[in-house]
Design a protein around this motif. Structure first.
Motif, PDB file in Angstrom:
ATOM      1  N   GLU A 112       1.303  -0.749   6.333  1.00  0.00           N
ATOM      2  CA  GLU A 112       0.586  -0.653   5.061  1.00  0.00           C
ATOM      3  C   GLU A 112       1.566  -0.516   3.903  1.00  0.00           C
ATOM      4  O   GLU A 112       1.392  -1.120   2.834  1.00  0.00           O
ATOM      5  N   ASP A 114      -0.844   5.361  14.480  1.00  0.00           N
ATOM      6  CA  ASP A 114      -1.073   5.621  13.055  1.00  0.00           C
ATOM      7  C   ASP A 114       0.235   5.611  12.270  1.00  0.00           C
ATOM      8  O   ASP A 114       0.276   5.172  11.109  1.00  0.00           O
ATOM      9  N   LEU A 141       1.068   2.005  11.759  1.00  0.00           N
ATOM     10  CA  LEU A 141       0.156   1.443  10.765  1.00  0.00           C
ATOM     11  C   LEU A 141       0.553   1.868   9.352  1.00  0.00           C
ATOM     12  O   LEU A 141       0.481   1.069   8.409  1.00  0.00           O
TER      13      LEU A 141
END
Length: 613
Positions: free
Chosen positions: A214, A207, A210
């Protein structure tokens, strides 16, 4: 009284909210508070109230809003008419913005010292002062100008608080908060780096990665840029498994090097001193030649109230762009007029420079030698502009001088100091009549002064070219629009009442002269009191010796000590080559009160009684 702008604009008397109605009144109050004691012009108030389309009666409406504020806020604050607008004097009232900034700064200091527990407490207290979006009930014109800087300050404080939490291992508690913040501010790289750190420490490495990708996409699509160095370093630290509690993320390392900007606010209506300002700024500013970085030390001298600090601050602001490593300022005199301890001053300067070693374990606050070493190390090779205001002696000043030539030092003092007098020394005389009249008109009201030039000329004469006295007279007139200038001139006409009248708020000619007197020994004080009856013309050592009943040698020593304290000046020599001394008119009156049987000192009750008339 408590005044609030971090949320709705409000005023509170204890637990009771002051009833202020309408966005216009709230806007005027907020604009005055945000000016931090500076004058807010009528034009700026008009723009903040109505934008580009003010009504024809704008000035009249502004006056009405000011009158309402004065009525509702009462005597705890002052709103002074001072051309070209109004100035807010807080007196004993408090503002939530000032308290927020104070707590946020203390929190940053603790964060730099790695006192994370205390930092978190202070930063939470600062954030708790916010009651919603800043300036919520003010006009949109004010919000467009002023809200964004306030919100930025809040965000920085929030980030610092999160850094403290992460350093204390509270990553699980802040993950949800950070997720919401990143959704609200998707291009804010520091928050995103903090979220990556929290996710990684919660065992969510995927995460965290990620979140980085992003963010890179958002930055490219919305701004057309790649992630900054700090976000990239955090990404690399996630990949390398380097974000454990023992190794904080690069962006949350607890060090926030900032360029110090400690100068007091510049004076909007700076008047006069054109020749001195031109000389000072031309010498402070480097020429661009690498060899031009010679030692730059400057000294402004003159009697109390002559405007040394005003000129120093104005010149420093004018030259600040030449010193990209920052500007330092410190007042070397305490509130009681006594010299501040060099150790205390060095601690203030070192903290402004980001020195992390002031944690007690490595540097004791009273270890002068070690503090000087740290200070000269911190300033070495840096292009700093350092203003040391109200120096008392070379003993106090010597530890505060940097060792390198790149830093410029501007010192204000009553007298000459060998440590700084070599390069450039400027002794400030009283203002001439034209500049004095201009300063009086600026501090009061130009049309009002122009309407009675004879009375204004009398006021200028009674102030004897002393800027402090002129500002006091101007402030008194500005605060009392119904006072004719001639009426105040009549009150100043009596020499025995003049010093009592030259007092307003926390400004007092007698008080600043008293601070100079305290630096004298008993003999010099006695001589000054004896000389109180001297006229405005020059006098010799022989005359002073005769009047004081001493030898010429003793009189000369006493006179020179008064010159050193800027309570006398040497006006020239007579035909026989003997020195002639001159006493400023207000110093002469002050000295006369010292020797007057009913006025051994200018008493506070006497001053207060006259100020209330």
């Amino acid at each position: 009284m408590e005044l609030r702008i971090l949320g709705p604009v409000e005023a509170w008397h204890g637990d009771d909210r002051v009833a202020l109605s309408g966005s216009k009144v709230h806007t005027v109050l907020a604009a005055l508070l945000l000016a931090r004691g500076r004058v807010v012009s009528d034009a700026r108030l008009s723009a903040l109230l109505w934008g580009w389309d003010p009504p024809a009666t704008a000035n009249a409406q502004i006056y009405t809003y000011i009158s309402r504020l004065r009525k509702h806020l009462g005597d705890e604050v002052e709103i002074v008419r001072q051309q070209p607008g109004y100035r807010f004097v807080a007196n004993s009232s408090r503002t939530d913005l000032h308290r927020f900034e104070e707590l946020a700064q203390q929190g940053r200091d603790c964060l730099q010292r790695k006192d994370f527990e205390r930092a978190g407490e202070l930063l939470r207290a600062a954030l708790d002062l916010w009651q919603g979006p800043a300036l919520a009930n003010a006009t949109e014109h004010l919000q467009d100008v002023e809200r964004q800087p306030l919100e930025e300050a809040r965000t920085r404080t929030l980030e610092n608080r999160i850094d403290a939490d992460l350093a204390l291992g509270r990553h699980e508690q802040v993950t949800g908060e950070l997720t919401a913040l990143v959704a609200q501010l998707p291009t804010h790289e520091r928050l995103r780096a903090q979220l990556m750190t929290a996710l990684y420490r919660c065992g969510r490495q995927a995460d965290a990665l990620l979140t980085y990708h992003e963010g890179r996409k958002v930055l490219a699509e919305q701004l057309g840029v790649d992630p900054g160095a700090a976000l990239v370093l955090t990404y690399q630290a996630v990949l390398g498994g380097e974000l454990g509690l023992e190794s904080p993320a690069p962006i949350t390392s607890g060090r926030y090097p900032e360029v110090p900007a400690m100068l007091p606010p510049d004076i909007d209506d700076f008047i006069g001193r054109r020749a001195e300002l031109a000389v000072l700024t031309s010498m402070i500013a480097p020429t661009g030649d690498t060899n031009s970085w010679r030692s730059r030390r400057f000294l402004l001298t003159g009697m109390a109230g002559i405007g040394k600090t005003a000129l120093a601050v104005h010149a420093a602001h004018a030259s600040a762009g030449c010193y990209p490593d920052g500007q330092l300022y410190v007042d070397l005199r305490g509130t009681d007029g006594a010299p501040r301890d060099a150790c205390d001053v060095l601690v203030v300067l070192l903290r402004a420079l980001g020195e992390p070693a002031l944690d007690g374990s490595r540097t004791a606050p009273d270890d002068l030698e070690e503090l000087v070493r740290l200070y000269r190390t911190r300033t070495s090779g840096k292009r700093l502009l350092i203003v040391l205001d109200n120096a008392v002696s070379e003993l106090q000043l010597d530890p505060l001088l940097p060792g390198s030539a790149e830093a410029a030092v501007l010192v204000t003092c009553h007298t000459q100091l060998a440590r700084v007098a070599g390069a450039c020394t400027i002794a400030l005389p009283p203002l001439d009549d034209d500049d004095a009249m201009d300063l009086l008109a600026s501090a009061a009201d130009r049309p009002r002064i122009a309407a009675d030039r004879d009375a204004a000329a009398d006021l200028v004469a009674y102030c004897a070219g002393l800027p402090l006295a002129l500002r006091i007279v101007g402030a008194r007139l500005a605060s009392r629009p119904h006072w004719p200038a001639a009426w105040l001139a009549r009150r100043l006409a009596d020499p025995w009442d003049r010093l009592a009248e030259l007092s307003f708020g926390d400004l007092s000619v007698s008080e600043v002269l008293l601070r100079s007197m305290r630096l004298l020994d008993r003999g010099a004080r006695s001589m000054l009191a004896t000389l109180g009856g001297v006229g405005t013309g020059p006098f010799s050592v022989l005359w002073a010796a005769t009047r004081c009943g001493t030898s010429e040698a003793e009189a000369e020593v006493g006179l020179e000590s008064l010159v050193d304290a800027a309570l006398l000046e040497i006006s020239g020599v007579d035909r026989e080559g003997r020195l002639q001394y001159h006493c400023h008119e207000l110093v002469r009156l002050y000295a006369a009160t010292q020797g007057h049987p009913n006025n051994t000192t200018p008493s506070v009750p006497r001053l207060c009684a006259h100020a209330a008339k």
